[in-house]
Design an enzyme around this catalytic site. Structure first.
Site, PDB file in Angstrom:
ATOM      1  N   ASP A 128       0.852  -1.192   0.000  1.00 33.75           N
ATOM      2  CA  ASP A 128       0.000   0.000   0.000  1.00 33.75           C
ATOM      3  C   ASP A 128       0.894   1.250   0.000  1.00 33.75           C
ATOM      4  O   ASP A 128       1.912   1.310   0.703  1.00 33.75           O
ATOM      5  CB  ASP A 128      -0.896  -0.013   1.243  1.00 33.75           C
ATOM      6  N   ASN A 146     -13.162  -2.951   2.635  1.00 31.08           N
ATOM      7  CA  ASN A 146     -14.177  -1.899   2.720  1.00 31.08           C
ATOM      8  C   ASN A 146     -15.092  -1.923   1.497  1.00 31.08           C
ATOM      9  O   ASN A 146     -14.614  -2.043   0.365  1.00 31.08           O
ATOM     10  CB  ASN A 146     -13.497  -0.527   2.817  1.00 31.08           C
ATOM     11  N   GLN A 149     -14.474   2.849   1.707  1.00 28.62           N
ATOM     12  CA  GLN A 149     -13.863   2.486   0.416  1.00 28.62           C
ATOM     13  C   GLN A 149     -13.538   3.761  -0.362  1.00 28.62           C
ATOM     14  O   GLN A 149     -14.395   4.634  -0.506  1.00 28.62           O
ATOM     15  CB  GLN A 149     -14.811   1.591  -0.406  1.00 28.62           C
ATOM     16  N   HIS A 170     -10.565  -4.885  -3.224  1.00 29.31           N
ATOM     17  CA  HIS A 170      -9.237  -5.209  -2.698  1.00 29.31           C
ATOM     18  C   HIS A 170      -9.348  -5.593  -1.236  1.00 29.31           C
ATOM     19  O   HIS A 170     -10.291  -5.193  -0.557  1.00 29.31           O
ATOM     20  CB  HIS A 170      -8.252  -4.040  -2.870  1.00 29.31           C
ATOM     21  N   HIS A 221      -7.143  -5.493   2.338  1.00 32.19           N
ATOM     22  CA  HIS A 221      -5.964  -4.986   3.045  1.00 32.19           C
ATOM     23  C   HIS A 221      -5.418  -6.088   3.949  1.00 32.19           C
ATOM     24  O   HIS A 221      -6.183  -6.760   4.637  1.00 32.19           O
ATOM     25  CB  HIS A 221      -6.337  -3.820   3.962  1.00 32.19           C
TER      26      HIS A 221
HETATM   27  P1  AMP Z   1      -9.838   1.623   0.562  1.00 32.98           P
HETATM   28  O1  AMP Z   1      -9.964   2.874   1.391  1.00 32.98           O
HETATM   29  O2  AMP Z   1     -10.248   0.378   1.300  1.00 32.98           O
HETATM   30  O3  AMP Z   1     -10.533   1.773  -0.767  1.00 32.98           O
HETATM   31  O4  AMP Z   1      -8.306   1.440   0.321  1.00 32.98           O
HETATM   32  C1  AMP Z   1      -7.606   2.004  -0.748  1.00 32.98           C
HETATM   33  C2  AMP Z   1      -6.148   1.817  -0.442  1.00 32.98           C
HETATM   34  O5  AMP Z   1      -5.428   1.946  -1.647  1.00 32.98           O
HETATM   35  C3  AMP Z   1      -5.576   2.857   0.533  1.00 32.98           C
HETATM   36  O6  AMP Z   1      -4.981   2.185   1.635  1.00 32.98           O
HETATM   37  C4  AMP Z   1      -4.557   3.604  -0.301  1.00 32.98           C
HETATM   38  O7  AMP Z   1      -3.426   3.974   0.440  1.00 32.98           O
HETATM   39  C5  AMP Z   1      -4.225   2.587  -1.366  1.00 32.98           C
HETATM   40  N1  AMP Z   1      -3.768   3.145  -2.638  1.00 32.98           N
HETATM   41  C6  AMP Z   1      -4.400   4.062  -3.402  1.00 32.98           C
HETATM   42  N2  AMP Z   1      -3.695   4.296  -4.535  1.00 32.98           N
HETATM   43  C7  AMP Z   1      -2.615   3.491  -4.485  1.00 32.98           C
HETATM   44  C8  AMP Z   1      -1.512   3.262  -5.355  1.00 32.98           C
HETATM   45  N3  AMP Z   1      -1.367   3.917  -6.507  1.00 32.98           N
HETATM   46  N4  AMP Z   1      -0.573   2.356  -4.977  1.00 32.98           N
HETATM   47  C9  AMP Z   1      -0.695   1.684  -3.822  1.00 32.98           C
HETATM   48  N5  AMP Z   1      -1.722   1.846  -2.953  1.00 32.98           N
HETATM   49  C10 AMP Z   1      -2.663   2.743  -3.278  1.00 32.98           C
END
Ligand code: AMP
Ligand code: ZN
Length: 135
Positions: free
Chosen positions: A32, A88, A95, A101, A103
């Site tokens: 992440d 999420n 989300q 995805h 985590h």
């Molecule tokens: P969510 O809030 O469950 O949708 O999680 C999205 C996650 O994606 C967050 O923890 C962000 O830090 C991560 N994220 C968003 N863009 C990127 C990216 N380009 N590379 C790696 N992680 C990302």
């Protein structure tokens, strides 16, 4: 199916570089970019599904098996004490990227990472209502 406006479609396809920990035909596992803790990683399917509601059943099973495989390996590499698997669905639930995805968040004893909630009390009325509506 891919979604051409989706950043995780591009990351999963390798069109945008990422710190990839694992890859197979169905998934890419990446670090992440804004980790809650060292080693916070994401399991991302290569096909586009908005979230759990849409996810293909066979892929849903594979995702959990992969989470097991990855955390078993990573917990030794990272020497962490525990793991949160967080997933999420929709904005109300936090989300922010609308491509399914999971985590995987490494935890250490007494770390102050805020994954949790204030515990409430199961009300008799709520319990009856939910059980009845599900019949
Ligand atoms: P969510 O809030 O469950 O949708 O999680 C999205 C996650 O994606 C967050 O923890 C962000 O830090 C991560 N994220 C968003 N863009 C990127 C990216 N380009 N590379 C790696 N992680 C990302
Ligand atoms: Zn996507």
């Amino acid at each position: 199916m891919k979604n051409e406006n989706c950043i995780f479609c591009k990351i999963a396809a390798g069109e945008i570089p990422s710190a990839t920990l694992y890859e197979d035909d169905d998934f890419r596992v990446i670090l992440d970019a804004s980790p809650a803790s060292k080693g916070h990683a994401l399991i991302i399917p290569k096909e586009h599904y908005r979230n759990l509601y849409d996810l293909d059943d066979a892929l849903a099973s594979k995702a959990l098996v992969l989470a097991k495989k990855m955390t078993l390996r990573l917990k030794d590499v990272l020497r962490c004490d525990g793991y949160n698997i967080v997933q999420n669905n929709e904005e109300a639930a936090g989300q922010t990227v609308f491509h399914f995805h999971m985590h995987m968040i490494p935890r250490h004893q007494d770390d102050k990472i805020g994954i949790g909630w204030k515990m409430g009390e199961l009300k008799e009325k709520d319990k009856e209502e939910i059980l009845n509506k599900l019949k």
